[in-house]
Design an enzyme around this catalytic site. Structure first.
Site, PDB file in Angstrom:
ATOM      1  N   ASP A 194     -25.567 -48.146 -50.784  1.00 47.58           N
ATOM      2  CA  ASP A 194     -25.827 -47.487 -49.692  1.00 47.58           C
ATOM      3  C   ASP A 194     -27.215 -47.504 -49.038  1.00 47.58           C
ATOM      4  OD1 ASP A 194     -25.714 -45.768 -47.479  1.00 47.58           O
ATOM      5  OD2 ASP A 194     -25.987 -43.700 -48.511  1.00 47.58           O
ATOM      6  N   ASP A 236     -33.790 -39.964 -48.972  1.00 43.19           N
ATOM      7  CA  ASP A 236     -33.722 -39.743 -47.777  1.00 43.19           C
ATOM      8  C   ASP A 236     -34.676 -38.921 -46.771  1.00 43.19           C
ATOM      9  OD1 ASP A 236     -31.133 -41.335 -48.082  1.00 43.19           O
ATOM     10  OD2 ASP A 236     -29.660 -39.621 -47.571  1.00 43.19           O
ATOM     11  N   PHE A 278     -27.619 -32.531 -59.069  1.00 39.77           N
ATOM     12  CA  PHE A 278     -28.248 -33.662 -59.553  1.00 39.77           C
ATOM     13  C   PHE A 278     -28.245 -34.694 -58.617  1.00 39.77           C
ATOM     14  CE2 PHE A 278     -27.594 -37.949 -61.901  1.00 39.77           C
ATOM     15  CZ  PHE A 278     -28.851 -38.233 -62.030  1.00 39.77           C
ATOM     16  N   LYS A 325     -19.639 -25.286 -51.289  1.00 34.17           N
ATOM     17  CA  LYS A 325     -18.374 -25.190 -51.122  1.00 34.17           C
ATOM     18  C   LYS A 325     -17.620 -24.710 -52.414  1.00 34.17           C
ATOM     19  CE  LYS A 325     -17.863 -27.477 -46.690  1.00 34.17           C
ATOM     20  NZ  LYS A 325     -17.248 -28.302 -45.834  1.00 34.17           N
ATOM     21  N   PHE A 349     -11.448 -39.040 -47.183  1.00 35.61           N
ATOM     22  CA  PHE A 349     -12.405 -37.664 -46.572  1.00 35.61           C
ATOM     23  C   PHE A 349     -13.793 -37.987 -46.198  1.00 35.61           C
ATOM     24  CE2 PHE A 349     -15.534 -34.854 -48.660  1.00 35.61           C
ATOM     25  CZ  PHE A 349     -15.323 -33.650 -48.195  1.00 35.61           C
ATOM     26  N   ASP A 353     -30.918 -37.296 -53.952  1.00 33.73           N
ATOM     27  CA  ASP A 353     -30.556 -38.094 -52.474  1.00 33.73           C
ATOM     28  C   ASP A 353     -31.386 -37.547 -51.480  1.00 33.73           C
ATOM     29  OD1 ASP A 353     -28.657 -39.650 -51.129  1.00 33.73           O
ATOM     30  OD2 ASP A 353     -28.241 -38.075 -50.179  1.00 33.73           O
ATOM     31  N   ASP A 397     -15.518 -37.278 -42.525  1.00 39.06           N
ATOM     32  CA  ASP A 397     -16.867 -36.712 -42.412  1.00 39.06           C
ATOM     33  C   ASP A 397     -17.641 -37.335 -41.237  1.00 39.06           C
ATOM     34  OD1 ASP A 397     -16.955 -34.583 -44.341  1.00 39.06           O
ATOM     35  OD2 ASP A 397     -18.674 -35.206 -45.497  1.00 39.06           O
ATOM     36  N   ASP A 398     -17.538 -38.601 -41.482  1.00 37.79           N
ATOM     37  CA  ASP A 398     -18.102 -39.591 -40.552  1.00 37.79           C
ATOM     38  C   ASP A 398     -17.643 -39.405 -39.138  1.00 37.79           C
ATOM     39  OD1 ASP A 398     -19.223 -40.663 -43.110  1.00 37.79           O
ATOM     40  OD2 ASP A 398     -18.300 -42.635 -42.576  1.00 37.79           O
ATOM     41  N   LYS A 427     -19.945 -44.100 -54.132  1.00 35.08           N
ATOM     42  CA  LYS A 427     -20.805 -42.852 -54.107  1.00 35.08           C
ATOM     43  C   LYS A 427     -20.067 -41.606 -54.028  1.00 35.08           C
ATOM     44  CE  LYS A 427     -24.892 -41.293 -51.261  1.00 35.08           C
ATOM     45  NZ  LYS A 427     -25.531 -41.635 -49.967  1.00 35.08           N
ATOM     46  N   ARG A 463     -30.564 -28.608 -46.701  1.00 35.54           N
ATOM     47  CA  ARG A 463     -29.485 -28.637 -47.296  1.00 35.54           C
ATOM     48  C   ARG A 463     -29.050 -27.275 -47.348  1.00 35.54           C
ATOM     49  NH1 ARG A 463     -26.248 -32.721 -48.855  1.00 35.54           N
ATOM     50  NH2 ARG A 463     -27.814 -34.111 -49.485  1.00 35.54           N
TER      51      ARG A 463
END
Length: 374
Positions: free
Chosen positions: A172, A99, A90, A50, A245, A95, A249-250, A198, A104
């Site tokens: 995390d 994960d 990066f 974005k 923010f 990440d 998202d969650d 994070k 992505r």
């Protein structure tokens, strides 16, 4: 969403950066296949998001200067913005490896790309590629800002924010082991630490702090017979804003539709340490908590049934996560607005000065995220 003209002008600066970085590789006598690989790494991973973090540097410089930046000022602000986008790339490349993510931004994660310009699959080379994205930041800073009085401040900002983000990533990762999920570790204080370190520092504070350094805002100044510490003011407001923010998202991952957020929410199935489950564990009944332990983060043939069981708990009239989120959102926006009003404003005599913090910097950020649905 960025206006097309704003995005295109910002993207034009990236192409110059990519050419500069590729030219540097050539000057180092790198083999042609390595140069082609690095160029594709940049194109694939950096400009596809974005771009809000990067453009926010330009927006903040404009607000601080209280006028339209000159072409040179725009270019320098955009360079700093692209350094944040490189930092973001990066983080995301590494990440996704940690994960074991699949996609992505609507395409396969970089480490899963099977063929780079006919040179072969990425796989574990992505580890080094992520480090090269970070290294590119410091090459750009040295090339364009070395003679500026605030050069060391820029270096320290990137190094400190990177380290804080990695601290958040560590907490995390060890809080939510993918193959051994223990939601007993999922608490609201843990969630707050993770999202502040994070996400909030590099997504909110960094853009503003870089713009402040570029505009000559000092660590301390006097205003109306008061001692102002503008970077502490920015931290005080922007870190809670970054937390807000991430909570959005969650919540959208659980409550938003695919049409709204552009993806299917996976936090429940993936067992993420989300604000929603932390809130449910903090306020649910013992029966509800037991059901969460039995169903949250459980993958397999019946994962859809287990996911719905968790959503049913969230939607239960007694727990009512949507109502709790609305209350949290309303209170948080009010608290942040109250903090913004406490920022000392420069008077009319300082209207043309760019080295004073302004409330509109924070108002602009808050307006971008309030009531968002994606």
């Amino acid at each position: 969403m960025l206006h097309a003209d704003t995005r295109n002008r910002f993207l034009a600066v990236f192409e110059g950066i990519r050419e500069e970085l590729v030219a540097h590789m050539k000057s180092e006598k790198m083999p042609e296949d390595a140069i082609a690989w690095f160029s594709e790494n940049l194109i694939y991973n950096v400009p596809g998001g974005k771009l809000n973090r990067g453009v926010s540097v330009v927006d903040t410089v404009t607000i601080l200067l209280n006028r339209v930046p000159t072409d040179d000022e725009y270019f320098k602000a955009a360079l700093l913005g692209w350094c944040i986008e490189l930092l973001q790339a990066f983080f995301l490349v590494s990440d996704d490896i940690m994960d074991s993510s699949i996609s992505r931004r609507g395409q396969p994660c970089w480490y899963r790309v099977s063929n780079v310009k006919g040179l072969g699959k990425v796989h574990n080379i992505a580890i080094n590629d992520s480090c090269m994205l970070e290294g590119a930041i410091y090459h750009i800073l040295k090339n364009h800002f070395r003679r500026e009085s605030y050069y060391v401040d820029l270096l320290e900002l990137f190094q400190e924010v990177t380290y804080k983000t990695e601290m958040g990533q560590l907490v995390d990762q060890i809080t939510a082991f993918e193959d051994n999920i223990d939601i007993g570790k999922y608490t609201l204080p843990n969630h707050t630490f993770i999202v502040r370190y994070k996400t909030a520092y590099y997504s909110f504070y960094l853009s503003v702090a870089l713009a402040m350094r570029m505009c000559g805002v000092r660590d301390v100044y006097e205003l109306n017979e008061k001692t102002i510490e503008p970077y502490k003011e920015a931290d005080r407001i922007l870190i809670p804003m970054g937390e807000f923010f991430q909570v959005q998202d969650d919540y959208l991952d659980y409550h938003g539709t695919e049409a709204q957020i552009g993806k299917i929410g996976t936090d429940i199935v993936d067992g993420k340490c989300s604000w929603c489950v932390c809130t449910a564990l903090a306020h649910g009944t013992e029966v509800q908590k037991q059901l969460l332990y039995e169903n949250y983060g459980k993958k397999g043939a019946d994962q859809a049934v287990r996911e719905q069981a968790v959503k049913d708990i969230y939607n239960d009239e007694g727990l009512n996560i949507p109502k709790r989120y609305e209350e949290y959102s309303r209170n948080t926006v009010a608290e942040i607005n109250a903090m913004i009003e406490l920022v000392p404003e420069p008077g009319a005599q300082d209207k043309s000065r760019g080295d004073r913090l302004r409330r509109d910097v924070f108002r602009a950020f808050l307006s971008k995220i309030t009531d968002r649905t994606a």
